[in-house]
Design a protein around this motif. Structure first.
Motif, PDB file in Angstrom:
ATOM      1  N   LEU B  38       0.661  -1.158  -0.061  1.00  0.00           N
ATOM      2  CA  LEU B  38       0.105  -0.004  -0.103  1.00  0.00           C
ATOM      3  C   LEU B  38       0.923   1.135   0.177  1.00  0.00           C
ATOM      4  O   LEU B  38       0.633   2.299  -0.666  1.00  0.00           O
ATOM      5  N   LEU B  39       1.938   1.090   0.694  1.00  0.00           N
ATOM      6  CA  LEU B  39       2.885   2.409   0.743  1.00  0.00           C
ATOM      7  C   LEU B  39       3.475   2.584  -0.635  1.00  0.00           C
ATOM      8  O   LEU B  39       3.741   3.680  -0.834  1.00  0.00           O
ATOM      9  N   SER B  40       3.755   1.495  -1.200  1.00  0.00           N
ATOM     10  CA  SER B  40       4.678   1.844  -2.564  1.00  0.00           C
ATOM     11  C   SER B  40       3.551   2.415  -3.408  1.00  0.00           C
ATOM     12  O   SER B  40       3.905   3.287  -4.258  1.00  0.00           O
ATOM     13  N   PRO B  91      20.722   5.191   3.186  1.00  0.00           N
ATOM     14  CA  PRO B  91      19.997   4.262   3.892  1.00  0.00           C
ATOM     15  C   PRO B  91      18.625   4.121   3.755  1.00  0.00           C
ATOM     16  O   PRO B  91      18.115   3.288   3.682  1.00  0.00           O
ATOM     17  N   SER B  92      17.841   5.266   3.820  1.00  0.00           N
ATOM     18  CA  SER B  92      16.454   5.179   3.910  1.00  0.00           C
ATOM     19  C   SER B  92      15.699   5.692   2.566  1.00  0.00           C
ATOM     20  O   SER B  92      14.633   6.064   2.397  1.00  0.00           O
ATOM     21  N   ILE B 180      11.303   7.435  -0.606  1.00  0.00           N
ATOM     22  CA  ILE B 180      11.391   7.354   0.955  1.00  0.00           C
ATOM     23  C   ILE B 180      10.959   6.025   1.270  1.00  0.00           C
ATOM     24  O   ILE B 180       9.993   5.476   0.824  1.00  0.00           O
ATOM     25  N   ASN B 181      11.960   5.516   2.278  1.00  0.00           N
ATOM     26  CA  ASN B 181      11.522   4.196   2.723  1.00  0.00           C
ATOM     27  C   ASN B 181      11.528   4.201   4.251  1.00  0.00           C
ATOM     28  O   ASN B 181      12.388   4.490   4.968  1.00  0.00           O
ATOM     29  N   PRO B 182      10.274   4.451   4.777  1.00  0.00           N
ATOM     30  CA  PRO B 182      10.232   4.466   6.077  1.00  0.00           C
ATOM     31  C   PRO B 182      10.870   3.497   7.298  1.00  0.00           C
ATOM     32  O   PRO B 182      11.227   3.775   8.283  1.00  0.00           O
ATOM     33  N   PHE B 183      10.731   2.259   6.800  1.00  0.00           N
ATOM     34  CA  PHE B 183      11.558   1.289   7.686  1.00  0.00           C
ATOM     35  C   PHE B 183      12.459   0.616   6.764  1.00  0.00           C
ATOM     36  O   PHE B 183      12.322  -0.627   6.349  1.00  0.00           O
TER      37      PHE B 183
END
Lengths: 145, 321
Positions: B38-40, B91-92, B180-183
């Motif tokens: 969903l986030l993607s 990294p994120s 952006i990748n939150p985790f």
């Protein structure tokens, strides 16, 4: 012609020219890959074991294990696609020969030392920082106007 | 129905049919809609688009490393049979590669493949144990799916492009974006010094933070599971489903690296360790029952420190390889 039948006609024409939802789904390669894997397994004895052949075998094995784990549910999903793909056998055979042609070539990996990799990362970071500074300058120029 | 209201209804009908819908394919694994899926979908809408004049453009080399967003074109002046481009972000970040224009001869043996991760000397990062997708799904070939699906997204901050062009004059253009990748899970550090906090929020997965330098790692805080879990402290690392391990090795594959330390209990306060290997990895294994978090800093080991380590140890696993 009366307006309502005309509108209905235009509506039906517009609706039928819409792109159907099914084309938005990714092409199901599972059946083609199964045929390719069968071909590769028979060819593996003839050629030197290239990395790509190894990968394809791994894929075949993993999918077999996956299918066994999933049990009957996975099989049900594959049967309809099997029926759909049979008329296109000629096309997939063509793709099969292309793929095996690609297979004769060197493996897909790269031999790099960590030293070289580190230098490349540093160069890329410098490029990034340089361009970010350039971009910041452009943004500030825009804002200043 | 009066004439005007009928006309209005007809007009409404016409405008409704003129609207076009967009169907999206949501990658559903294991018959569940994951938060990542969903986030993607959402993040693709929120992608920031730079105006045309601000897009960075340059030519791509046969062996290249790209850390900057932009549009990159490769033109083959002579047959190029073994080319690789590495992409790396913060990294994120996660990486999005989009084919803008491709002029290659698929039937003639040309290919462009995107790999979700990095491959070096046959070793992959993230390893098959740490990545959610099976290996064959991590390669996506332009000649097979590139036209129907021109955008490929990585699962971590690194991705690669492998390509082969037989004819001079063949070319392709790709747009590289960072999302952006939150985790973040599975990271390759761009720098030999830095700090990072890895959080695995109740997911059953393993995450690795790879530093391709010999470094000293200082773990500031480790939070595994619940704080006052007396029952778990008796089991030790072997029985625990949640732990952090420090690995060292000379390749990219974390499953082939040597464990330097195991941390199974939560603690506050720095614990440090020097790892004199070409690749140092902090790996967290998570059962999915808890929210696990580890914060650490790292700095490059100097030449003298490395010499001292070589002198002190009888058998250095990294030197052996």
């Amino acid at each position: 012609m009366k307006p309502v039948p005309l509108v209905l006609l235009i509506t039906s024409v517009l609706l039928t020219t819409h792109i159907p939802l099914s084309t938005c789904r990714p092409r199901d390669l599972s059946l083609m890959s199964n045929q390719l894997d069968d071909a590769l397994l028979t060819r593996a004895g003839d050629d030197a074991m290239s990395y790509l052949v190894g990968e394809k075998l791994l894929q075949y094995l993993q999918r077999n294990v996956g299918a066994q784990k999933a049990g009957g549910v996975l099989h049900l999903q594959h049967f309809p696609t099997a029926r759909l793909r049979s008329p296109h056998e000629d096309n997939s055979l063509e793709e099969l020969t292309e793929f095996s042609k690609r297979n004769d070539d060197p493996p897909i990996s790269i031999d790099l030392t960590f030293h070289l990799l580190r230098n490349m990362i540093e160069m890329a970071r410098n490029e990034n920082q340089r361009e970010q500074a350039e971009l910041n300058r452009k943004y500030l120029d825009e804002v200043g106007k | 129905m009066s004439g005007t209201s009928r006309a209005q209804l007809c007009f409404l009908l016409l405008s409704v049919t003129a609207l076009r819908g967009h169907a999206r394919f949501l990658d559903i694994q294991d018959n569940e809609i994951s938060p990542e899926g969903l986030l993607s979908l959402l993040s693709s809408e929120l992608k920031r688009e730079l105006p045309e004049e601000f897009v960075y453009r340059r030519a791509l080399r046969c062996l290249d490393m790209v850390a900057i967003e932009g549009q990159f074109t490769f033109t083959a002046e002579r047959p190029q049979l073994n080319c690789a481009v590495f992409f790396i972000g913060e990294p994120s970040d996660i990486i999005s590669i989009e084919y803008d224009s491709v002029n290659i001869d698929c039937r003639g043996g040309d290919f462009i493949k995107v790999f979700d991760g990095w491959v070096m000397k046959g070793e992959k990062f993230p390893s098959t144990q740490d990545h959610l997708l099976p290996l064959y799904e991590r390669y996506s070939d332009y000649c097979e799916t590139g036209v129907s699906r021109p955008i490929t997204r990585s699962s971590q901050n690194v991705a690669m492009l492998f390509f082969r062009l037989h004819q001079s004059g063949s070319s392709f253009t790709v747009t590289f974006r960072k999302l952006i990748n939150p985790f973040p899970c599975n990271v390759v550090s761009q720098t030999p010094e830095g700090s990072f906090t890895m959080v695995i929020p109740q997911q059953h997965r393993n995450c690795s933070f790879s530093i391709i330098y010999p470094v000293e790692i200082q773990i500031g805080e480790l939070s595994l599971g619940q704080h006052n879990d007396l029952k778990r402290s008796i089991l030790g690392c072997a029985g625990s489903g949640d732990f952090v391990e420090l690995l060292g090795g000379n390749g990219m594959d974390t499953s082939k690296m040597f464990p330097m330390a195991d941390l199974c209990y939560s603690f506050n306060g720095p614990a440090q360790m020097k790892v004199g290997c070409d690749n140092t990895v902090v790996r967290m294994v998570s059962s999915g029952k808890f929210v696990n978090r580890v914060s650490f800093r790292y700095r490059l080991l100097g030449h003298q420190e490395l010499q001292q380590m070589k002198g002190n140890s009888v058998e250095d696993v990294c030197l052996r390889a």
